[in-house]
Design a protein around this motif. Sequence first.
Motif, PDB file in Angstrom:
ATOM      1  N   LEU A 192       3.241  -7.111 -11.876  1.00 42.17           N
ATOM      2  CA  LEU A 192       4.631  -7.326 -12.282  1.00 42.17           C
ATOM      3  C   LEU A 192       5.575  -6.955 -11.138  1.00 42.17           C
ATOM      4  CD1 LEU A 192       6.855  -7.816 -14.530  1.00 42.17           C
ATOM      5  CD2 LEU A 192       6.733  -5.335 -14.875  1.00 42.17           C
ATOM      6  N   TYR A 193       5.377  -5.781 -10.578  1.00 43.32           N
ATOM      7  CA  TYR A 193       6.261  -5.337  -9.495  1.00 43.32           C
ATOM      8  C   TYR A 193       6.173  -6.281  -8.301  1.00 43.32           C
ATOM      9  CZ  TYR A 193       6.497  -1.079 -12.302  1.00 43.32           C
ATOM     10  OH  TYR A 193       6.678  -0.185 -13.327  1.00 43.32           O
ATOM     11  N   ALA A 194       4.978  -6.724  -7.946  1.00 45.20           N
ATOM     12  CA  ALA A 194       4.825  -7.660  -6.826  1.00 45.20           C
ATOM     13  C   ALA A 194       5.545  -8.971  -7.126  1.00 45.20           C
ATOM     14  CB  ALA A 194       3.348  -7.903  -6.546  1.00 45.20           C
ATOM     15  N   ARG A 195       5.458  -9.432  -8.365  1.00 49.96           N
ATOM     16  CA  ARG A 195       6.145 -10.662  -8.762  1.00 49.96           C
ATOM     17  C   ARG A 195       7.658 -10.532  -8.590  1.00 49.96           C
ATOM     18  NH1 ARG A 195       4.683 -11.203 -14.163  1.00 49.96           N
ATOM     19  NH2 ARG A 195       6.784 -11.163 -14.977  1.00 49.96           N
ATOM     20  N   PHE A 196       8.177  -9.308  -8.716  1.00 49.14           N
ATOM     21  CA  PHE A 196       9.608  -9.055  -8.562  1.00 49.14           C
ATOM     22  C   PHE A 196       9.979  -8.675  -7.127  1.00 49.14           C
ATOM     23  CE2 PHE A 196       9.710  -9.381 -13.046  1.00 49.14           C
ATOM     24  CZ  PHE A 196      11.037  -9.531 -13.418  1.00 49.14           C
ATOM     25  N   GLY A 197       9.051  -8.863  -6.188  1.00 46.72           N
ATOM     26  CA  GLY A 197       9.362  -8.657  -4.787  1.00 46.72           C
ATOM     27  C   GLY A 197       9.083  -7.276  -4.240  1.00 46.72           C
ATOM     28  N   PHE A 198       8.477  -6.403  -5.016  1.00 49.26           N
ATOM     29  CA  PHE A 198       8.127  -5.070  -4.517  1.00 49.26           C
ATOM     30  C   PHE A 198       6.902  -5.186  -3.623  1.00 49.26           C
ATOM     31  CE2 PHE A 198      10.766  -4.043  -8.099  1.00 49.26           C
ATOM     32  CZ  PHE A 198      11.361  -2.838  -7.789  1.00 49.26           C
ATOM     33  N   GLU A 199       6.901  -4.408  -2.546  1.00 49.86           N
ATOM     34  CA  GLU A 199       5.784  -4.365  -1.610  1.00 49.86           C
ATOM     35  C   GLU A 199       5.311  -2.924  -1.481  1.00 49.86           C
ATOM     36  OE1 GLU A 199       7.656  -5.865   1.907  1.00 49.86           O
ATOM     37  OE2 GLU A 199       7.476  -7.946   1.238  1.00 49.86           O
ATOM     38  N   THR A 200       4.041  -2.761  -1.165  1.00 54.23           N
ATOM     39  CA  THR A 200       3.530  -1.396  -0.997  1.00 54.23           C
ATOM     40  C   THR A 200       4.221  -0.738   0.193  1.00 54.23           C
ATOM     41  OG1 THR A 200       1.664  -2.179   0.312  1.00 54.23           O
ATOM     42  CG2 THR A 200       1.287  -1.886  -2.056  1.00 54.23           C
ATOM     43  N   CYS A 201       4.344   0.569   0.095  1.00 54.13           N
ATOM     44  CA  CYS A 201       4.991   1.360   1.127  1.00 54.13           C
ATOM     45  C   CYS A 201       4.378   2.755   1.098  1.00 54.13           C
ATOM     46  CB  CYS A 201       6.504   1.443   0.884  1.00 54.13           C
ATOM     47  SG  CYS A 201       6.980   2.320  -0.637  1.00 54.13           S
ATOM     48  N   GLY A 202       4.848   3.623   1.949  1.00 53.92           N
ATOM     49  CA  GLY A 202       4.400   5.003   1.939  1.00 53.92           C
ATOM     50  C   GLY A 202       5.159   5.816   0.908  1.00 53.92           C
ATOM     51  N   PRO A 203       4.769   7.080   0.748  1.00 50.22           N
ATOM     52  CA  PRO A 203       5.469   7.953  -0.191  1.00 50.22           C
ATOM     53  C   PRO A 203       6.956   8.074   0.164  1.00 50.22           C
ATOM     54  CG  PRO A 203       3.435   8.971   0.578  1.00 50.22           C
ATOM     55  CD  PRO A 203       3.659   7.758   1.419  1.00 50.22           C
ATOM     56  N   PHE A 204       7.758   8.319  -0.826  1.00 50.25           N
ATOM     57  CA  PHE A 204       9.206   8.463  -0.667  1.00 50.25           C
ATOM     58  C   PHE A 204       9.664   9.607  -1.570  1.00 50.25           C
ATOM     59  CE2 PHE A 204       8.343   5.645  -4.147  1.00 50.25           C
ATOM     60  CZ  PHE A 204       9.247   6.016  -5.125  1.00 50.25           C
TER      61      PHE A 204
END
Length: 162
Positions: A125-137
């Motif tokens: 779902l998140y990928a479909r909405f344009g989210f990409e993996t990243c490091g901790p924040f």
Amino acid sequence: MPLHIAVDPLHGPQIAALLQAHLDEMHRISPPESVHALDLARLRAPDITFWSAWEGDALLGCAALRELDSTHGEVKSMRTEPAARRRGVAAALLTQVMDEASRRGYRRLSLETGTQPKFAPARALYARFGFETCGPFAGYVEDPCSTFMTRALSGAQDGTRQ
């Protein structure tokens, strides 16, 4: 009956039960140090806006937006009742969170979710909405049970990616 999403004051028994089920499931799936789900008290904090999704009197899901700073928000407490899954509830809630983050002028929206197979639909779902993996924040640390994801919001400058 149409889906109705509204800011929730977190006082009703239905929302308390949904959030408890969410916490219980997170503790079943992940080791304690990898559970980042928030309880009712923390969700009532002033840096969090919480929404619930309803169809008539039936609670279908919830989501929250945590302000990390004036330009960065975090998606928290995404949960859909099992009987309401695959009906667009999570997508509607995520759209609500993203719209509010954009309205506030955030340049970035991030989240933490699990790496286990149970979390695959959420990651999709998140990928479909344009989210990409990243490091901790925001104080998170590397964790084999955590996937960190982020996306720039509309209006963000190209150089704002973190």
